[in-house]
Each structure stands twice: as C-alpha cells, then as structure tokens.
Design a protein around this motif. Structure first.
Motif, PDB file in Angstrom:
ATOM      1  N   VAL A  33       0.895  -1.103   0.118  1.00 36.18           N
ATOM      2  CA  VAL A  33       0.009   0.145  -0.121  1.00 36.18           C
ATOM      3  C   VAL A  33       0.865   1.085   0.160  1.00 36.18           C
ATOM      4  O   VAL A  33       0.392   2.044  -0.820  1.00 36.18           O
ATOM      5  N   SER A  34       1.849   1.124   0.751  1.00 38.70           N
ATOM      6  CA  SER A  34       2.881   2.329   0.733  1.00 38.70           C
ATOM      7  C   SER A  34       3.633   2.736  -0.521  1.00 38.70           C
ATOM      8  O   SER A  34       3.657   3.560  -0.924  1.00 38.70           O
ATOM      9  N   GLN A  35       3.844   1.602  -1.120  1.00 40.19           N
ATOM     10  CA  GLN A  35       4.501   1.686  -2.554  1.00 40.19           C
ATOM     11  C   GLN A  35       3.360   2.319  -3.727  1.00 40.19           C
ATOM     12  O   GLN A  35       3.806   3.312  -4.615  1.00 40.19           O
ATOM     13  N   ILE A  36       2.170   1.652  -3.535  1.00 35.39           N
ATOM     14  CA  ILE A  36       1.143   2.491  -4.513  1.00 35.39           C
ATOM     15  C   ILE A  36       0.942   3.777  -4.263  1.00 35.39           C
ATOM     16  O   ILE A  36       0.998   4.557  -4.866  1.00 35.39           O
ATOM     17  N   ALA A  37       0.934   3.981  -2.668  1.00 32.27           N
ATOM     18  CA  ALA A  37       0.874   5.659  -2.441  1.00 32.27           C
ATOM     19  C   ALA A  37       1.797   6.538  -2.865  1.00 32.27           C
ATOM     20  O   ALA A  37       1.554   7.615  -3.354  1.00 32.27           O
ATOM     21  N   GLY A  38       3.051   5.933  -2.764  1.00 37.75           N
ATOM     22  CA  GLY A  38       4.268   6.577  -3.253  1.00 37.75           C
ATOM     23  C   GLY A  38       4.252   7.025  -4.767  1.00 37.75           C
ATOM     24  O   GLY A  38       4.520   7.947  -5.069  1.00 37.75           O
ATOM     25  N   ARG A  39       3.583   6.025  -5.653  1.00 38.53           N
ATOM     26  CA  ARG A  39       3.777   6.333  -7.005  1.00 38.53           C
ATOM     27  C   ARG A  39       2.620   7.287  -7.323  1.00 38.53           C
ATOM     28  O   ARG A  39       2.815   8.152  -8.100  1.00 38.53           O
ATOM     29  N   THR A  45       2.634  14.759  -7.860  1.00 35.33           N
ATOM     30  CA  THR A  45       3.645  15.760  -7.930  1.00 35.33           C
ATOM     31  C   THR A  45       4.359  16.241  -9.193  1.00 35.33           C
ATOM     32  O   THR A  45       4.531  17.579  -9.404  1.00 35.33           O
ATOM     33  N   VAL A  46       4.451  15.306 -10.137  1.00 37.88           N
ATOM     34  CA  VAL A  46       4.962  15.465 -11.488  1.00 37.88           C
ATOM     35  C   VAL A  46       3.997  16.453 -12.000  1.00 37.88           C
ATOM     36  O   VAL A  46       3.960  17.368 -13.125  1.00 37.88           O
ATOM     37  N   THR A  47       2.508  15.958 -12.270  1.00 38.90           N
ATOM     38  CA  THR A  47       1.453  16.645 -12.746  1.00 38.90           C
ATOM     39  C   THR A  47       1.410  17.990 -12.287  1.00 38.90           C
ATOM     40  O   THR A  47       1.295  18.943 -13.036  1.00 38.90           O
ATOM     41  N   LEU A  50       4.086  20.304 -13.790  1.00 41.71           N
ATOM     42  CA  LEU A  50       3.878  20.555 -15.110  1.00 41.71           C
ATOM     43  C   LEU A  50       2.847  21.678 -15.358  1.00 41.71           C
ATOM     44  O   LEU A  50       2.835  22.468 -16.129  1.00 41.71           O
ATOM     45  N   VAL A  51       1.668  21.421 -14.613  1.00 39.15           N
ATOM     46  CA  VAL A  51       0.434  22.299 -14.645  1.00 39.15           C
ATOM     47  C   VAL A  51       0.880  23.761 -14.248  1.00 39.15           C
ATOM     48  O   VAL A  51       0.706  24.814 -14.560  1.00 39.15           O
ATOM     49  N   GLY A  52       1.696  23.771 -13.288  1.00 38.52           N
ATOM     50  CA  GLY A  52       2.209  24.910 -12.528  1.00 38.52           C
ATOM     51  C   GLY A  52       3.040  25.867 -13.279  1.00 38.52           C
ATOM     52  O   GLY A  52       3.064  26.819 -13.471  1.00 38.52           O
TER      53      GLY A  52
END
Length: 79
Positions: A33-39, A45-47, A50-52
């Motif tokens: 669950v922590s790996q999925i949440a991290g992804r 964050t990346v999105t 880019l939007v910012g």
C-alpha cells in the motif's frame, strides 16, 4: 569489394528461437500500500509541476500590448 560466399552457420539462432525453458520464473511480488501511495504521490507531484509551469509560463510568453500603447500616448503628449 568482394563478398564472402562461404555459408555461415546460423543454426544456433534457429535453435534459440525454438528453445523453451521448463523453469518457471518466480511470481511477481505485489506492491504494498505504501508503494502504491508513493507512486500516486509522485505522479501527482509531477503533474502539479507541469501544470504549475504552464500556469506561470504561458502569461510570461504572451506579448503584452499595454506598454506599447502607453509609450505611444506619451510620445503624442510631448509634441
């Protein structure tokens, strides 16, 4: 340039295509669950970055017409 007319033994390539292994690979480990949440957080964050960058970058790239108009009006007032 002369080409070589000797036969080249490519039997090993054909055998490699037919080879089937009887060894099964180990099963993939499921992500925690922590790996999925991290992804998800990394993707967000990346999105958001880019939007910012678009939000701040597009107005900076646009040509602002107001300073040109004010310079023309100042020139006409000085005459």
């Amino acid at each position: 340039m002369s080409r070589r007319r000797e036969p080249v033994p490519f039997a090993f390539v054909a055998e490699a295509d037919r080879f089937r292994s009887n060894v099964t690979p180990p099963p993939r480990q499921r992500a925690t669950v922590s790996q999925i949440a991290g992804r998800w957080l990394m993707g967000l964050t990346v999105t958001a970055g880019l939007v910012g960058s678009l939000i701040f970058g597009v107005p900076a790239l646009s040509i602002d017409q107001s300073p040109a108009q004010s310079q023309q009006s100042e020139a006409s007032q000085n005459r």
